[in-house]
Design a protein around this motif. Sequence first.
Motif, short mmCIF file in Angstrom:
data_model
loop_
_atom_site.label_atom_id
_atom_site.label_comp_id
_atom_site.label_asym_id
_atom_site.label_seq_id
_atom_site.Cartn_x
_atom_site.Cartn_y
_atom_site.Cartn_z
N ARG A 1 0.83 -1.21 0.00
CA ARG A 1 0.00 0.00 0.00
C ARG A 1 0.86 1.26 0.00
O ARG A 1 0.53 2.24 -0.68
N VAL A 2 1.96 1.24 0.73
CA VAL A 2 2.86 2.39 0.74
C VAL A 2 3.41 2.65 -0.66
O VAL A 2 3.43 3.80 -1.14
N LEU A 3 3.83 1.59 -1.34
CA LEU A 3 4.44 1.75 -2.66
C LEU A 3 3.44 2.23 -3.71
O LEU A 3 3.85 2.76 -4.75
N GLU A 4 2.16 2.06 -3.45
CA GLU A 4 1.15 2.53 -4.40
C GLU A 4 0.94 4.03 -4.32
O GLU A 4 0.31 4.61 -5.21
N VAL A 5 1.44 4.68 -3.25
CA VAL A 5 1.19 6.12 -3.10
C VAL A 5 2.46 6.93 -2.83
O VAL A 5 2.40 8.16 -2.81
N ALA A 6 3.61 6.27 -2.64
CA ALA A 6 4.83 6.97 -2.23
C ALA A 6 5.48 7.67 -3.41
O ALA A 6 6.05 7.01 -4.29
N GLU A 7 5.44 9.00 -3.41
CA GLU A 7 6.08 9.77 -4.48
C GLU A 7 7.57 9.97 -4.22
O GLU A 7 8.31 10.32 -5.13
N ASP A 8 8.00 9.78 -2.97
CA ASP A 8 9.38 10.08 -2.60
C ASP A 8 10.30 8.87 -2.62
O ASP A 8 11.48 8.99 -2.32
N LEU A 9 9.77 7.70 -2.98
CA LEU A 9 10.59 6.49 -3.02
C LEU A 9 10.94 6.14 -4.46
O LEU A 9 10.12 6.29 -5.36
N PRO A 10 12.15 5.62 -4.70
CA PRO A 10 12.48 5.13 -6.04
C PRO A 10 11.67 3.87 -6.34
O PRO A 10 11.02 3.32 -5.44
N PRO A 11 11.70 3.40 -7.58
CA PRO A 11 10.97 2.15 -7.88
C PRO A 11 11.48 1.00 -7.02
O PRO A 11 12.68 0.75 -6.92
N ILE A 12 10.55 0.31 -6.38
CA ILE A 12 10.87 -0.81 -5.50
C ILE A 12 9.98 -1.99 -5.84
O ILE A 12 8.77 -1.83 -6.07
N VAL A 13 10.57 -3.17 -5.88
CA VAL A 13 9.82 -4.42 -6.06
C VAL A 13 10.00 -5.25 -4.80
O VAL A 13 11.12 -5.43 -4.31
N LEU A 14 8.90 -5.75 -4.27
CA LEU A 14 8.94 -6.58 -3.06
C LEU A 14 9.05 -8.05 -3.43
O LEU A 14 8.36 -8.52 -4.33
N GLU A 15 9.94 -8.74 -2.75
CA GLU A 15 10.11 -10.19 -2.92
C GLU A 15 9.69 -10.85 -1.61
O GLU A 15 10.50 -10.96 -0.68
N PRO A 16 8.44 -11.29 -1.50
CA PRO A 16 7.96 -11.81 -0.21
C PRO A 16 8.63 -13.13 0.17
O PRO A 16 8.80 -14.02 -0.67
N GLN A 17 8.98 -13.24 1.43
CA GLN A 17 9.44 -14.50 2.02
C GLN A 17 8.54 -14.71 3.24
O GLN A 17 8.77 -14.15 4.30
N ILE A 18 7.52 -15.53 3.07
CA ILE A 18 6.48 -15.70 4.09
C ILE A 18 6.66 -17.05 4.78
O ILE A 18 6.68 -18.10 4.12
N PHE A 19 6.77 -17.03 6.09
CA PHE A 19 6.91 -18.25 6.88
C PHE A 19 5.53 -18.62 7.43
O PHE A 19 4.90 -17.85 8.16
N ASP A 20 5.07 -19.82 7.05
CA ASP A 20 3.75 -20.28 7.45
C ASP A 20 3.80 -20.82 8.88
O ASP A 20 4.61 -21.70 9.20
#
Length: 303
Positions: A160-179
């Motif tokens: 959600r932050v990356l959808e509205v952040a004008e001050d951040l460079p392009p960022i891609v998230l690589e999720p590592q989720i522990f079940d």
Amino acid sequence: MILVMDEPQRVMNRMPVRYREVAVTTVDFPLTEARLRKHFKGREAYRRTGYVVVHLQGSVDVALLQVETASREPLFSPITRVELLAGPDDAAFVHDPQVDLGIPSQLCRAALRDASDTRCVIVHGMYEHVSFIMDAAPITVRLTEVAPPYPPKLLDQARRVLEVAEDLPPIVLEPQIFDLLELSATQPAEQYLLPCRGSGVAPEDSRVYYLDERPPRHDWVLVGCKRSRQIHRHFYGDEPPNVEMCPRDLAEPGQDRILTKCCDIEEGVVQDGPMTVVPWGATLDEVHAGLRQLAAEHERPSG
């Protein structure tokens, strides 16, 4: 002796500071540097204009120019310098009205999705605005989190932050989720103790208790973290068999940038080697600050 000059280093993720710097026009001649320079040099441009997107009439060909004017003071001023940043061979035009061009991560995502093999991607996006990105290369951030619940909270917040952040460079998230169910299964038991009901975890054929409810002591396996073990010692005076569930401890540090969370941190953002750590109950502002810190680490010169 012949001197070999290195090719100037490309600036990755090049884009205008504001998309109002970008003008758009159409011409009826081939988009060569010589023709474009001859056509635009000396012509008036609005004082905010720094770039011109040029379409070839009746064609999909498009080019991107950088221009300078004699002065930024008057409303219009003659163009004194024209540089071809991308011609038809290395520029693509994408129309996607869902892309907010003021958000670098959105602009970069659209470029890589629709024209990943093109150096310069010009996007006609939301509000009928036009902008561009050259040499799209988003920062990859490994985000470590536990689940359920789904979606994992920190991952959802960062998205959600990356959808509205004008001050951040392009960022891609690589999720590592522990079940949490998979973690629990590493120590099979008839009874488990979890920090709270919020996870919704209920291992099959096992009884589940919740630490925040302070149930009577049973012969259980604690699925928790250092703070959970501290609370258990306070409540019951001992430490039971346990399964670690802190994403900060589960993450294996490497060369990549990591965003994670830990309940040992009650507020703010902490840098722990390659990891940027936010509180377990982080606010969106804290997640934003964590991503900003990771971006700053990425841009800091090495050595």
